[in-house]
Design a protein around this motif. Structure first.
Motif, mmCIF file in Angstrom:
data_model
loop_
_atom_site.group_PDB
_atom_site.id
_atom_site.type_symbol
_atom_site.label_atom_id
_atom_site.label_comp_id
_atom_site.label_asym_id
_atom_site.label_seq_id
_atom_site.Cartn_x
_atom_site.Cartn_y
_atom_site.Cartn_z
ATOM 1 N N VAL B 29 0.844 -1.200 0.000
ATOM 2 C CA VAL B 29 0.000 0.000 0.000
ATOM 3 C C VAL B 29 0.880 1.251 0.000
ATOM 4 N N VAL B 30 1.969 1.223 0.782
ATOM 5 C CA VAL B 30 2.894 2.365 0.826
ATOM 6 C C VAL B 30 3.440 2.638 -0.571
ATOM 7 N N GLU B 31 3.889 1.569 -1.237
ATOM 8 C CA GLU B 31 4.503 1.759 -2.552
ATOM 9 C C GLU B 31 3.465 2.172 -3.592
ATOM 10 N N LYS B 32 2.233 1.681 -3.427
ATOM 11 C CA LYS B 32 1.163 2.095 -4.359
ATOM 12 C C LYS B 32 0.900 3.585 -4.263
ATOM 13 N N SER B 33 1.172 4.180 -3.098
ATOM 14 C CA SER B 33 0.978 5.625 -2.959
ATOM 15 C C SER B 33 2.204 6.392 -3.448
ATOM 16 N N GLY B 34 3.216 5.677 -3.936
ATOM 17 C CA GLY B 34 4.384 6.338 -4.509
ATOM 18 C C GLY B 34 5.546 6.517 -3.560
ATOM 19 N N VAL B 35 5.508 5.844 -2.400
ATOM 20 C CA VAL B 35 6.578 5.996 -1.416
ATOM 21 C C VAL B 35 7.288 4.659 -1.249
ATOM 22 N N LEU B 36 8.622 4.713 -1.212
ATOM 23 C CA LEU B 36 9.410 3.501 -0.979
ATOM 24 C C LEU B 36 9.980 3.572 0.428
ATOM 25 N N ASN B 37 9.488 2.701 1.309
ATOM 26 C CA ASN B 37 9.978 2.694 2.697
ATOM 27 C C ASN B 37 10.815 1.446 2.930
ATOM 28 N N LEU B 38 12.135 1.626 3.010
ATOM 29 C CA LEU B 38 13.032 0.487 3.233
ATOM 30 C C LEU B 38 13.190 0.168 4.722
ATOM 31 N N GLY B 39 12.376 0.798 5.541
ATOM 32 C CA GLY B 39 12.527 0.619 6.987
ATOM 33 C C GLY B 39 11.714 -0.525 7.572
ATOM 34 N N ILE B 40 11.234 -1.458 6.740
ATOM 35 C CA ILE B 40 10.343 -2.523 7.238
ATOM 36 C C ILE B 40 10.975 -3.284 8.390
ATOM 37 N N GLU B 41 12.258 -3.668 8.224
ATOM 38 C CA GLU B 41 12.922 -4.454 9.263
ATOM 39 C C GLU B 41 12.918 -3.711 10.607
ATOM 40 N N VAL B 170 -2.346 8.954 -6.719
ATOM 41 C CA VAL B 170 -1.256 9.693 -6.085
ATOM 42 C C VAL B 170 0.071 9.021 -6.388
ATOM 43 N N GLY B 171 0.056 7.689 -6.422
ATOM 44 C CA GLY B 171 1.287 6.953 -6.695
ATOM 45 C C GLY B 171 1.671 6.980 -8.164
ATOM 46 N N ASN B 296 2.899 -2.433 -13.679
ATOM 47 C CA ASN B 296 2.168 -2.284 -12.426
ATOM 48 C C ASN B 296 2.955 -1.513 -11.364
ATOM 49 N N ALA B 297 4.216 -1.216 -11.650
ATOM 50 C CA ALA B 297 4.999 -0.445 -10.678
ATOM 51 C C ALA B 297 4.490 0.984 -10.656
ATOM 52 N N PRO B 298 4.235 1.532 -9.467
ATOM 53 C CA PRO B 298 3.750 2.913 -9.400
ATOM 54 C C PRO B 298 4.764 3.859 -10.036
ATOM 55 N N ALA B 299 4.287 4.751 -10.898
ATOM 56 C CA ALA B 299 5.194 5.595 -11.672
ATOM 57 C C ALA B 299 5.986 6.557 -10.800
ATOM 58 N N CYS B 300 5.399 6.983 -9.679
ATOM 59 C CA CYS B 300 6.081 7.973 -8.842
ATOM 60 C C CYS B 300 6.840 7.334 -7.687
#
Lengths: 360, 309
Positions: B29-41, B170-171, B296-300
């Motif tokens: 869902v985060v990536e679909k909104s256009g944000v890449l959060n590598l902090g999952i761990e 938005v993404g 399918n990758a969000p453009a932003c």
């Protein structure tokens, strides 16, 4: 004493260098300064806890007026550790203990640069004029565990969750299995390697995989109680603590444990620095010297099984029982050790086979 | 292989898959909104230690999971503030969040190390939950049923609701979404918070579902697998479910085949261990070879947005 991280080591080093100027120089010179480099933190309930406990008992035994210690935690193996060893040597420590196998190259290098500082490498394999190695005979404890496993297992299938197939682990498996076969000649030991020293969820899943396939006694060569907790949850006969008593995690399944006691060695090593008698050496003690200790037996273990386990423990101490006494056939049917012969300390590190009945 | 062993193996596999499935759903869902959060761990470790602490203190796993979700969302807000309000680099900030979460959980958790906990078991009656066959349906932790529900909920939200459409817009094109009056930053804040909460619950699965203890670094790198899984699933929730179970199956097979011995050892355990990563590379190759490469990758994805551009 002080517990410091790598980063603050430098600052404290600066402060320590200034100390003799403020205080009495004669007083400061009398104390031996010992440093301990740990791969993790002392609250891990296992390996690092054991070394830190040994350090504390060493201070107690020798007296805080004779020795002061520095502990550096979370030091990664490899090149990163070299800086830490060099800093500690520069700060004027008299003896530095590196408590992980992977510190070796860094320690050997720094030892050459500081010939007046004594270095001690745990589980190492190479010495130098000012670098000694020390290890414990954990496999002797495995013989006691195997005796209990062989006598108590109802399915006749035990398991050993290993980290990596290195000689120490292979020989732990063989010691466990050979002792179990003395109690039950058809005993089978299933081996699962998790390819990690630390992955609790995977250790727990390995225990599930083994119990689902008929295992009712488990031992593990990874730190932590994950497998024991699964044993408790599934209600199998049991498992064993590794490194420390873990009965709090599995009151019913915890049969006994192998406990590492490093204080006798730390006392001896630091005392020899105080006395000026320190010498290059290689120490590999076990049950007899009290470096490997068997924890309390669970009360559900029948008296005759406790007696058999104690007979093995005392036999190893007085030398009448050898964990690797022949005849030993490997799991492909080749006779590896003749009757009357044993695997001696020199041959130990070259064994790359499993005894008959080990499924690995 | 007997039917009961197969069922036992499936139950272990589902357990192993659940934390990565939950965390990966949040990241999707985060990536679909256009944000890449590598902090999952880092967020998972925060959820794990908070979930353990609350459950250990109160004895209530439901509360433990709820607070773990809130804690995961709370630390994700650090990331959101830096990347969304201050337009900091998302990759660097995400990595910093992982380092922060690792350190925070170790510090906060030090007093909980060495304490045992009860697993959060099935809430169905024992006659169903412990039956050798019926336990395949009834024998799971509530966290497993929650993960099923969330797969469906995320799929429905993204593909069937107006709010989901806006989030995807938005993404895909933040400038257009902004120009027709949607708050790009606000929506991304919401998505990041959801991702943090899901990672928090995924982290809480470790002490409550897999191994009832707390030690430093308990998640042992599962957050990175969740991250890979989102790409593997090509940002599709249902494919994510299949992917998570495939990863879980491979990880479980590595252990069950070793324990079985004999003919099951034909594939070396090291091979099983490397399969998830080989599979991810394979899927990436297939995606990029496909007609609609990365369609399918969000453009932003990963690009900062500043109103007024």
């Amino acid at each position: 004493m002080s517990i410091i991280t790598r980063r603050t080591a430098i600052k404290i080093g600066g402060a320590a260098a200034a100390l003799p100027l403020i205080g009495s120089r004669a007083f400061a010179a009398e104390k031996v300064r010992a440093a301990f480099v740990l791969i993790g933190t002392p609250d891990d309930n296992g390996w690092n806890y054991g070394h830190d406990l040994g350090r504390r008992e060493m201070i107690e035994a020798l007296g805080a007026d004779k020795v002061e210690t520095t502990v550096v935690t979370n030091v990664a193996e490899g090149p990163d550790s070299e800086r830490v060893f060099r800093e500690l040597a520069q700060q004027g420590h008299d003896i530095i203990f590196g408590t992980s196998f992977g510190y070796g190259d860094a320690m050997l290098k720094v030892a050459k640069q500081f010939p007046d500082v004594k270095f001690e490498w745990a589980t190492g394999y190479q010495t130098a004029p000012n670098l000694s190695i020390y290890n414990a005979r954990f496999h002797e404890g495995r013989s006691v565990l195997g005796t209990i496993a062989g006598a108590m297992s109802e399915t006749g299938i035990g398991a050993y969750i290993g980290s990596f197939p290195i000689p120490e682990v292979v020989m732990g498996i063989n010691a466990f299995h050979l002792a179990a076969r003395k109690q039950n000649p058809d005993f089978i030991t299933k081996v699962v390697y998790v390819n990690s020293w630390f992955d609790p969820p995977k250790e727990a899943d390995a225990a599930r995989a083994l119990i689902d396939q008929g295992v009712d006694v488990i031992t593990q060569h990874t730190d932590g109680p994950a497998a024991l907790q699964v044993a408790e949850e599934r209600g199998i006969i049991g498992g064993f603590g590794q490194g420390a008593d873990m009965s709090a995690f599995a009151p019913k399944a915890h049969l006994t444990s192998i406990i590492d006691i490093w204080s006798p060695y730390y006392i001896k090593a630091v005392k020899s620095v105080i006395d000026g008698t320190w010498a290059e050496g290689s120490s590999w003690e076990g049950l007899a010297a009290g470096e490997v200790v068997i924890g309390p037996y669970n009360e559900k273990i029948p008296a005759d099984v406790v007696a058999a386990a104690e007979a093995v423990r005392l036999g190893i101490i007085d030398g009448s029982v050898h964990p690797f006494a022949g005849p030993i056939t490997d799991n492909e049917g080749t006779l590896r050790v003749e009757a009357g012969d044993v695997i001696d300390d020199g041959e130990f590190w070259g064994v790359d086979w499993y005894a008959q009945g080990v499924e690995a | 292989m007997s039917a009961t062993l197969l069922i036992a193996m499936l139950i272990t596999m589902i357990g192993a898959s659940t934390p990565i499935l939950l965390a990966a759903l949040g990241e999707l869902v985060v990536e679909k909104s256009g944000v890449l959060n590598l902090g999952i761990e880092g967020m998972m470790l925060t959820g794990a230690v908070v979930g353990f602490a609350v459950t250990y203190t109160t004895g209530n796993p439901w509360l433990g999971i709820t607070i773990a979700a809130l804690a995961g969302a709370a630390v994700s807000m650090i990331f959101a503030f830096l990347t969304l309000s201050l337009s900091a680099n998302q990759v660097a900030t995400g990595l910093a969040l992982t380092i922060f979460g690792t350190g925070f959980s170790a510090l906060f958790g030090s007093e909980y190390t060495g304490k045992p906990l009860e697993l959060f078991k099935s809430i169905f009656p024992a006659s169903l939950a412990e039956d050798p066959y019926l336990r395949l349906i009834f024998g799971h932790s509530p966290l497993v049923y929650f993960s099923f529900f969330m797969v469906f909920a995320v799929w429905w939200f993204l593909s069937r609701t107006r709010a989901g459409l806006i989030l995807r817009a938005v993404g895909e094109n933040d400038v257009s979404a902004h120009s027709i009056g949607y708050s790009v930053i606000g929506i991304r804040y919401g998505a990041v918070a959801f991702g943090g909460a899901m990672a928090g619950v995924g982290g809480a699965c470790f002490p409550l579902l897999l191994t009832p203890q707390w030690v430093e670094g308990l998640t042992a790198g599962r957050g990175w697998i969740a991250l890979a899984l989102v790409v593997f699933a090509a940002w599709r929730p249902l494919r994510l479910l299949a992917g998570a179970y495939l990863f879980g199956l491979i990880a479980t097979m590595e252990l069950y085949t070793q324990a079985a011995g004999g003919v099951f050892r034909i594939i070396a355990p090291e091979m099983w261990a490397s399969l998830p990563y080989l599979a991810t590379i394979g899927v990436l190759v297939i995606i990029s070879l496909g007609r609609s490469a990365n369609a399918n990758a969000p453009a932003c994805l990963g690009k900062p947005f500043e109103a007024g551009h």
